[in-house]
Write an enzyme that holds these catalytic residues in place. Structure first.
Site, mmCIF file in Angstrom:
data_model
loop_
_atom_site.group_PDB
_atom_site.id
_atom_site.type_symbol
_atom_site.label_atom_id
_atom_site.label_comp_id
_atom_site.label_asym_id
_atom_site.label_seq_id
_atom_site.Cartn_x
_atom_site.Cartn_y
_atom_site.Cartn_z
ATOM 1 N N ASP A 23 0.869 -1.175 0.000
ATOM 2 C CA ASP A 23 0.000 0.000 0.000
ATOM 3 C C ASP A 23 0.909 1.230 0.000
ATOM 4 O O ASP A 23 2.138 1.117 -0.151
ATOM 5 C CB ASP A 23 -1.008 -0.038 1.169
ATOM 6 N N CYS B 188 3.423 -3.066 3.985
ATOM 7 C CA CYS B 188 2.461 -2.025 4.366
ATOM 8 C C CYS B 188 3.092 -1.253 5.524
ATOM 9 O O CYS B 188 4.314 -1.276 5.675
ATOM 10 C CB CYS B 188 1.080 -2.600 4.676
ATOM 11 N N THR C 188 2.757 -1.703 8.862
ATOM 12 C CA THR C 188 3.240 -2.627 9.907
ATOM 13 C C THR C 188 3.607 -4.007 9.372
ATOM 14 O O THR C 188 4.252 -4.785 10.083
ATOM 15 C CB THR C 188 2.133 -2.847 10.949
ATOM 16 N N GLY C 189 3.133 -4.352 8.202
ATOM 17 C CA GLY C 189 3.268 -5.723 7.680
ATOM 18 C C GLY C 189 2.130 -6.620 8.148
ATOM 19 O O GLY C 189 2.006 -7.760 7.707
ATOM 20 N N ILE C 190 1.291 -6.092 9.022
ATOM 21 C CA ILE C 190 0.252 -6.940 9.627
ATOM 22 C C ILE C 190 -0.981 -7.044 8.730
ATOM 23 O O ILE C 190 -1.406 -8.144 8.356
ATOM 24 C CB ILE C 190 -0.118 -6.412 11.030
ATOM 25 N N HIS D 207 10.996 -23.883 8.569
ATOM 26 C CA HIS D 207 9.968 -24.681 9.239
ATOM 27 C C HIS D 207 8.578 -24.519 8.616
ATOM 28 O O HIS D 207 7.765 -25.431 8.712
ATOM 29 C CB HIS D 207 9.870 -24.301 10.723
ATOM 30 N N HIS E 98 8.192 -31.075 9.171
ATOM 31 C CA HIS E 98 7.549 -29.779 8.915
ATOM 32 C C HIS E 98 6.562 -29.863 7.751
ATOM 33 O O HIS E 98 5.600 -29.099 7.711
ATOM 34 C CB HIS E 98 8.603 -28.703 8.675
HETATM 35 C C1 RB5 Z 1 -2.029 2.434 6.574
HETATM 36 O O1 RB5 Z 1 -2.118 3.610 7.300
HETATM 37 C C2 RB5 Z 1 -1.752 1.269 7.522
HETATM 38 O O2 RB5 Z 1 -2.873 1.034 8.318
HETATM 39 C C3 RB5 Z 1 -1.384 0.029 6.753
HETATM 40 O O3 RB5 Z 1 -0.288 0.293 5.957
HETATM 41 C C4 RB5 Z 1 -0.971 -1.166 7.602
HETATM 42 O O4 RB5 Z 1 -0.038 -0.819 8.546
HETATM 43 C C5 RB5 Z 1 -2.079 -1.973 8.147
HETATM 44 O O5 RB5 Z 1 -1.869 -3.045 8.746
#
Ligand code: RB5
Length: 149
Positions: free
Chosen positions: A7, A64, A66-68, A97, A132
């Site tokens: 993003d 992104c 956070t990568g989350i 793994h 694994h």
């Molecule tokens: C965008 O502001 C942010 O929420 C997105 O890049 C990401 O971190 C979501 O997990």
């Protein structure tokens, strides 16, 4: 072939990864975004993850903030094992793994040099197989809605 996606928040880190892939002579396909305008990570996660799941791309790297969020979205695509990593050990073990086929990183979490190093571990570490593989097969069984023994 490496699938890339990000993003707006992950775009600067994705650009670092593109530079790394060029240095490593690894071909890639970038599924966007390519502008700093605010956008929704799930759109790009889906595009890149589907390319990996279909076999068009061997592995993928997503970025992104956070990568989350982008990893959660990618993991909704059947066949995707996307590991959100912010350290080299986790990136290496996600291959050894977990046979991770996608890596997700956060541009607001890791700096450019650490991000490159994490991606290098992800790209160069082989899956160990053995016990694994059974666990990977169980993950696939969950996707198919099957009971685990
Ligand atoms: C965008 O502001 C942010 O929420 C997105 O890049 C990401 O971190 C979501 O997990």
């Amino acid at each position: 072939m490496i699938a890339l996606g990000s993003d707006h928040a992950g775009l600067p880190l994705k650009r670092e990864i593109i530079a790394l892939l060029e240095e490593m002579n690894l071909p890639f396909k970038d599924f966007g975004t390519d502008t700093p305008d605010s956008c929704d990570y799930a759109v790009f996660a889906k595009r890149a993850a589907e390319a990996v799941a279909s076999g068009e791309c061997e592995r993928g790297i997503l970025c992104c903030g956070t990568g989350i969020g982008i990893s959660i979205a990618a993991n909704k695509v059947r066949g995707i094992r996307c590991a959100a990593c912010s350290d080299c050990f986790s990136a290496k073990m996600s291959r050894v793994h977990n046979d991770a086929n996608m890596l997700a990183m956060g541009a607001r979490v890791v700096g450019p040099e650490l991000g490159r190093m994490i991606a290098e571990f992800f790209l160069t570490t082989p899956f160990e197989g053995g016990r694994h593989q059974r666990r990977i097969d169980q993950i696939a069984a969950i996707e198919r809605g099957e009971a685990l023994e």
